[in-house]
Design a protein around this motif. Structure first.
Motif, PDB file in Angstrom:
ATOM      1  N   LEU A  73       0.937  -1.280   0.023  1.00  0.00           N
ATOM      2  CA  LEU A  73       0.113   0.081  -0.072  1.00  0.00           C
ATOM      3  C   LEU A  73       0.922   1.392  -0.006  1.00  0.00           C
ATOM      4  O   LEU A  73       0.521   2.093  -0.809  1.00  0.00           O
ATOM      5  CB  LEU A  73      -0.984   0.129   1.368  1.00  0.00           C
ATOM      6  N   GLY A  74       1.683   0.985   0.852  1.00  0.00           N
ATOM      7  CA  GLY A  74       2.791   2.427   1.093  1.00  0.00           C
ATOM      8  C   GLY A  74       3.604   2.618  -0.350  1.00  0.00           C
ATOM      9  O   GLY A  74       3.848   3.627  -0.824  1.00  0.00           O
ATOM     10  N   LEU A  75       4.069   1.519  -0.799  1.00  0.00           N
ATOM     11  CA  LEU A  75       4.985   1.581  -2.081  1.00  0.00           C
ATOM     12  C   LEU A  75       4.124   1.696  -3.243  1.00  0.00           C
ATOM     13  O   LEU A  75       4.725   2.585  -4.058  1.00  0.00           O
ATOM     14  CB  LEU A  75       5.669   0.221  -2.232  1.00  0.00           C
ATOM     15  N   GLY A  76       2.813   1.598  -3.151  1.00  0.00           N
ATOM     16  CA  GLY A  76       2.013   1.996  -4.243  1.00  0.00           C
ATOM     17  C   GLY A  76       1.912   3.718  -4.412  1.00  0.00           C
ATOM     18  O   GLY A  76       1.947   4.283  -5.573  1.00  0.00           O
ATOM     19  N   ALA A  77       2.041   4.108  -3.304  1.00  0.00           N
ATOM     20  CA  ALA A  77       1.808   5.505  -3.002  1.00  0.00           C
ATOM     21  C   ALA A  77       2.958   6.268  -3.537  1.00  0.00           C
ATOM     22  O   ALA A  77       3.221   7.152  -4.119  1.00  0.00           O
ATOM     23  CB  ALA A  77       1.636   5.997  -1.677  1.00  0.00           C
ATOM     24  N   VAL A  78       4.196   5.636  -3.137  1.00  0.00           N
ATOM     25  CA  VAL A  78       5.560   6.228  -3.319  1.00  0.00           C
ATOM     26  C   VAL A  78       5.823   6.022  -4.966  1.00  0.00           C
ATOM     27  O   VAL A  78       6.301   6.944  -5.627  1.00  0.00           O
ATOM     28  CB  VAL A  78       6.626   5.340  -2.654  1.00  0.00           C
ATOM     29  N   PHE A  79       5.342   5.101  -5.494  1.00  0.00           N
ATOM     30  CA  PHE A  79       5.794   4.704  -6.929  1.00  0.00           C
ATOM     31  C   PHE A  79       4.576   5.784  -7.725  1.00  0.00           C
ATOM     32  O   PHE A  79       5.260   6.587  -8.717  1.00  0.00           O
ATOM     33  CB  PHE A  79       5.234   3.289  -7.368  1.00  0.00           C
ATOM     34  N   TYR A  80       3.504   5.949  -7.362  1.00  0.00           N
ATOM     35  CA  TYR A  80       2.614   6.993  -7.741  1.00  0.00           C
ATOM     36  C   TYR A  80       3.161   8.457  -7.657  1.00  0.00           C
ATOM     37  O   TYR A  80       3.126   9.287  -8.557  1.00  0.00           O
ATOM     38  CB  TYR A  80       1.428   6.936  -7.466  1.00  0.00           C
ATOM     39  N   TRP A  81       3.547   8.689  -6.560  1.00  0.00           N
ATOM     40  CA  TRP A  81       3.896  10.255  -6.205  1.00  0.00           C
ATOM     41  C   TRP A  81       5.230  10.453  -6.981  1.00  0.00           C
ATOM     42  O   TRP A  81       5.267  11.795  -7.201  1.00  0.00           O
ATOM     43  CB  TRP A  81       4.024  10.194  -4.709  1.00  0.00           C
TER      44      TRP A  81
END
Length: 293
Positions: A73-81
């Motif tokens: 969940l956190g890495l998905g946010a990092v990749f998007y941002w």
């Protein structure tokens, strides 16, 4: 007959995993208009995080899987941002190429950090015991668990899109993004949430596939190709369609492999893909895009 039924049942189990992987592709496509080619790599990364958490820290496998899902969940946010968010108005082709670059980046990181000695034997999650018999075919608890998880995920998705404000905003953004923006809804936040959800779902597929496929840095690549096929057959804009497409692809793959071989199964699946695209370009449940000239 028993072999045929077993192939169909295991094909359904494989198909719902393809549908779960394809679910992330469809959700992001509906939200952003971009097909995410990094979905398979995200699943591989999540499976490796669960495996290394368990083997390196001595944590039981199910808590390790939960840790991996939260981490994704956190890495998905990092990749998007940091990868998709900057200049996200550069056009769909630009964003699609970024997802390809993200796929290669994740592959390179996994290869560098964890690939030595691969493939790895991922712990069996549900055992191999027989749950019940369906006619002459035996159905294992692993098959029951996979199908059950897929049904729960499908139910949660339906409930979210049908009964929650966020789900309705997703539907609105997929249908009329410009109008949604005019209403003051922050579509980038919805896209961020979509990346978080689809990254975690991809990790779930990865840990469910790893006990059977063996864990390696390229474990998800053939499954991603089949998942995209399922998505296109079902309809790239249809969340219900991806489930039917996944089951069709999974069953056809297993049955043809049983009576022929893997190469013949690949031929039949892609022949079916071309047939569907030729006679119904939007897929079985997709809707044609109407553009004003």
């Amino acid at each position: 007959m028993a072999l045929f039924l077993s192939a169909v049942i295991s094909g359904i189990a494989s198909g719902v995993l393809l549908a779960l992987l394809g679910f992330g592709v469809v959700l992001l496509y509906k939200a952003t208009g971009v097909a995410n080619f990094a979905q398979g790599a995200l699943g591989t990364l999540g499976a490796f995080i669960a495996y290394k958490t368990s083997t390196s820290l001595g944590i039981p496998i199910f808590p390790s899987i939960l840790i991996a899902l939260v981490a994704m969940l956190g890495l998905g946010a990092v990749f998007y941002w940091f990868i998709l968010r900057p200049h996200d108005d550069s056009g769909r082709l630009n964003l699609v190429i970024r997802t390809l670059g993200l796929e290669m980046l994740i592959f390179a990181v996994v290869e560098h950090l964890w690939a030595a000695g691969q493939p790895f034997a991922f712990p069996k999650l549900f055992g191999t015991a027989i749950a019940f018999h369906l006619g002459p075919a035996a159905v294992s608890w692993a098959t029951v668990a996979v199908i059950g998880i897929a049904i729960v995920m499908a139910g949660l998705a339906y409930a979210a899109f049908r009964f929650t404000d966020v789900g309705l905003m997703f539907i609105g953004m997929s249908e009329k993004a410009e109008i949604v923006q005019m209403l003051g809804i922050r579509t980038r936040r919805l896209t961020l949430l979509a990346w978080m959800i689809t990254s975690s779902v991809a990790a779930l597929v990865g840990v469910l596939l790893a006990p059977h496929a063996l864990l390696s840095s390229d474990m998800m690549e053939p499954y991603l190709l089949l998942a995209f096929t399922a998505v296109v057959i079902g309809g790239l804009t249809s969340l219900p369609g991806v489930w039917l497409g996944g089951i069709v692809v999974g069953v056809v793959n297993n049955v043809v492999s049983l009576y022929g071989n893997g190469d013949l199964a690949t031929f039949v699946i892609f022949a079916l893909l071309l047939f569907v695209l030729s006679f119904r370009p939007q897929g079985l449940f997709g809707h044609p895009e109407i553009e004003r000239l």
